[in-house]
Design a protein around this motif. Structure first.
Motif, PDB file in Angstrom:
ATOM      1  N   THR A   1       0.820  -1.211   0.000  1.00 52.14           N
ATOM      2  CA  THR A   1       0.000   0.000   0.000  1.00 52.14           C
ATOM      3  C   THR A   1       0.854   1.261   0.000  1.00 52.14           C
ATOM      4  OG1 THR A   1      -0.108   0.173   2.426  1.00 52.14           O
ATOM      5  CG2 THR A   1      -1.768  -1.205   1.342  1.00 52.14           C
TER       6      THR A   1
ATOM      7  N   LYS B   1      -1.354   9.337   0.992  1.00 52.14           N
ATOM      8  CA  LYS B   1      -2.323   8.563   1.768  1.00 52.14           C
ATOM      9  C   LYS B   1      -2.149   8.891   3.246  1.00 52.14           C
ATOM     10  CE  LYS B   1      -2.301   4.580  -1.390  1.00 52.14           C
ATOM     11  NZ  LYS B   1      -1.936   3.144  -1.521  1.00 52.14           N
ATOM     12  N   SER B   2      -3.248   8.873   3.988  1.00 54.21           N
ATOM     13  CA  SER B   2      -3.189   9.107   5.430  1.00 54.21           C
ATOM     14  C   SER B   2      -2.793   7.819   6.148  1.00 54.21           C
ATOM     15  CB  SER B   2      -4.548   9.597   5.948  1.00 54.21           C
ATOM     16  OG  SER B   2      -4.914  10.822   5.335  1.00 54.21           O
ATOM     17  N   TYR B   3      -2.052   7.973   7.245  1.00 50.04           N
ATOM     18  CA  TYR B   3      -1.634   6.824   8.052  1.00 50.04           C
ATOM     19  C   TYR B   3      -1.173   7.327   9.422  1.00 50.04           C
ATOM     20  CZ  TYR B   3       2.986   8.451   6.513  1.00 50.04           C
ATOM     21  OH  TYR B   3       4.086   9.224   6.248  1.00 50.04           O
ATOM     22  N   ARG B   4      -0.923   6.392  10.332  1.00 47.18           N
ATOM     23  CA  ARG B   4      -0.344   6.740  11.626  1.00 47.18           C
ATOM     24  C   ARG B   4       1.143   6.430  11.593  1.00 47.18           C
ATOM     25  NH1 ARG B   4      -3.538   8.527  15.490  1.00 47.18           N
ATOM     26  NH2 ARG B   4      -5.785   8.203  15.312  1.00 47.18           N
ATOM     27  N   ASP B   5       1.954   7.384  12.061  1.00 50.43           N
ATOM     28  CA  ASP B   5       3.399   7.188  12.018  1.00 50.43           C
ATOM     29  C   ASP B   5       3.864   6.280  13.163  1.00 50.43           C
ATOM     30  OD1 ASP B   5       3.575   8.746  14.334  1.00 50.43           O
ATOM     31  OD2 ASP B   5       4.204  10.555  13.280  1.00 50.43           O
TER      32      ASP B   5
ATOM     33  N   CYS C   1       4.161   9.653  -0.938  1.00 50.34           N
ATOM     34  CA  CYS C   1       4.360   8.814   0.248  1.00 50.34           C
ATOM     35  C   CYS C   1       5.452   7.804  -0.088  1.00 50.34           C
ATOM     36  CB  CYS C   1       3.051   8.115   0.612  1.00 50.34           C
ATOM     37  SG  CYS C   1       3.083   7.215   2.167  1.00 50.34           S
TER      38      CYS C   1
ATOM     39  N   GLN D   1      -1.220  10.913  13.683  1.00 52.21           N
ATOM     40  CA  GLN D   1      -1.876  10.873  12.386  1.00 52.21           C
ATOM     41  C   GLN D   1      -1.129  11.743  11.379  1.00 52.21           C
ATOM     42  OE1 GLN D   1      -4.288   8.920  11.582  1.00 52.21           O
ATOM     43  NE2 GLN D   1      -4.966   9.702   9.588  1.00 52.21           N
TER      44      GLN D   1
ATOM     45  N   THR E   1       1.943   2.566   2.850  1.00 47.92           N
ATOM     46  CA  THR E   1       1.814   3.173   4.190  1.00 47.92           C
ATOM     47  C   THR E   1       2.319   2.247   5.291  1.00 47.92           C
ATOM     48  OG1 THR E   1      -0.448   2.341   4.444  1.00 47.92           O
ATOM     49  CG2 THR E   1      -0.182   4.531   3.455  1.00 47.92           C
ATOM     50  N   GLU E   2       2.929   1.129   4.911  1.00 40.76           N
ATOM     51  CA  GLU E   2       3.435   0.185   5.909  1.00 40.76           C
ATOM     52  C   GLU E   2       4.497   0.850   6.789  1.00 40.76           C
ATOM     53  OE1 GLU E   2       1.863  -1.900   2.407  1.00 40.76           O
ATOM     54  OE2 GLU E   2       3.506  -0.458   2.611  1.00 40.76           O
TER      55      GLU E   2
END
Length: 379
Positions: A216, A271-275, A289, A280, A218-219
């Motif tokens: 994706t 893309k949005s994700y949590r670091d 990204c 957020q 965002t991993e």
């Protein structure tokens, strides 16, 4: 035991040991054993040394005054390979480059100019020039530690350092695009054909699309490092690019003898994700990204030299980065989402009749001295 003066510093999102060249043996053949002991290798836990078990915490920087007109200091970066008896000198470290400026100021290696001292540097891994602007404290007449600059991946704020890589294209290969194309197709053993962008900005880099390898984009590092099939694929991609660049004869040679060059990464659209800290990160705050592998492990942020390459690839029509770019923010800037947040790069690209020219790539960093003292090495 043998003793050596050292300064342990953080530069950007990396840290390591800084040495004056004059404090090291004149015989460079003795250096590797010193640096390996300093970090605690080949033990992957690095219990008997100062290493932090990941590549970003295993940097060695040797600094000396330059005799070249207009240049203050020269420096060489060593990357201790975690778990091996190996130090790699093939590439520069952009984050530790940010530490060289303050180090040179604090060690009295450059004349002080208030309120900002620009340290003119020459990196001897790549023979490329870098300028670092260092704020000066009016009372102490040295590096001003405090400031309101915050960078993703480092807690708190500190004084702002502006790092500008001058003419960074072709650092190791002599070419911005080592293969002559901004989009190559690599035939990956056991996988098949894969589109990739191979470029050389500050350090060589190979980039692919996340979706093309089933990810994706965002991993987080723990997920990537725990996926052996993915890690093996990324190392094959890196190895194939390494061979294309002429650094290795085959995949085995690339892994064993060129583990740090090139680096490999994959990109996706914003893309949005949590670091990694659980914060957020919003898609609208980035242009691209990215996830980057450094010496077999996913970097917890983004290596500065890799960020330089990604930001330049963003301006190359048809590159894998350009194809995945979101709506760009401020003109001239490229905002990269990575596992620790967002990094803003400022590539200076000029289109000429013969193609793209790259006068500089700039970035905002912070650094600080963590410890100085005596390093003890077994005879």
């Amino acid at each position: 035991m043998r003793t050596f003066k050292t300064v342990f510093m953080r530069g950007g999102t990396s840290k390591g040991c800084m040495f004056h060249r004059e404090d090291l043996p004149a015989d460079r053949g003795e250096w590797d054993s010193i640096f390996l002991q300093a970090m605690g290798d080949p033990d992957p836990k690095q219990i008997d040394g100062m290493g932090g078990t990941v590549s970003s915490n295993n940097k060695i920087v040797i600094v000396w005054k330059s005799e070249e007109p207009g240049i203050d200091v020269e420096y060489l970066v060593g990357q201790v390979i975690v778990g091996k008896s190996q130090v790699d000198y093939k590439s520069n470290c952009g984050n530790m480059t940010a530490a060289v400026g303050p180090y040179a100021v604090e060690e009295g290696m450059v004349p002080i100019t208030e309120p900002i001292t620009t340290v003119h540097m020459l990196n001897r891994n790549t023979d490329k020039y870098i300028d670092v602007t260092v704020p000066i404290d009016p009372e102490t007449k040295t590096f001003a530690q405090e400031g309101d600059c915050a960078i993703a991946g480092v807690d708190g704020t500190a004084a702002e350092l502006k790092v500008k890589f001058l003419n960074p294209a072709g650092a190791k290969t002599g070419k911005l695009l080592p293969t002559g194309k901004c989009l190559d197709v690599l035939d990956i053993p056991g996988f098949g054909p894969l589109k990739a962008t191979i470029l050389d900005v500050s350090n060589p880099m190979v980039l692919v699309k996340a979706e093309d390898i089933g990810m994706t984009g965002t991993e987080l590092p723990e997920e990537i490092n725990g996926n052996q099939e993915l890690c093996d694929l990324l190392e094959k991609i890196r190895g194939m690019a390494c061979c294309r660049m002429g650094f290795a004869k085959d995949l085995k040679d690339a892994t064993e003898n060129s583990p740090a060059v090139p680096k490999v990464g994959y990109v996706t659209s914003p893309k949005s994700y949590r670091d990694i800290a659980g914060n957020q990160v919003e898609a609208e705050d980035m242009d691209i990204c990215a996830r980057v592998i450094s010496v077999f492990k996913c970097h917890k942020a983004c290596p500065l030299t890799s960020a330089s390459a990604i930001s330049v690839a963003a301006a190359m029509k048809g590159s894998v980065v350009e194809q995945m770019m979101g709506k760009k923010g401020q003109a001239g800037q490229v905002r990269i989402g990575h596992p620790s947040g967002i990094m803003t790069m400022v590539p200076e690209l000029v289109e000429t009749e013969t193609g793209l020219e790259l006068p500089s790539v700039g970035v905002q960093r912070t650094a600080r001295r963590i410890m100085d003292g005596t390093l003890y090495i077994r005879k």
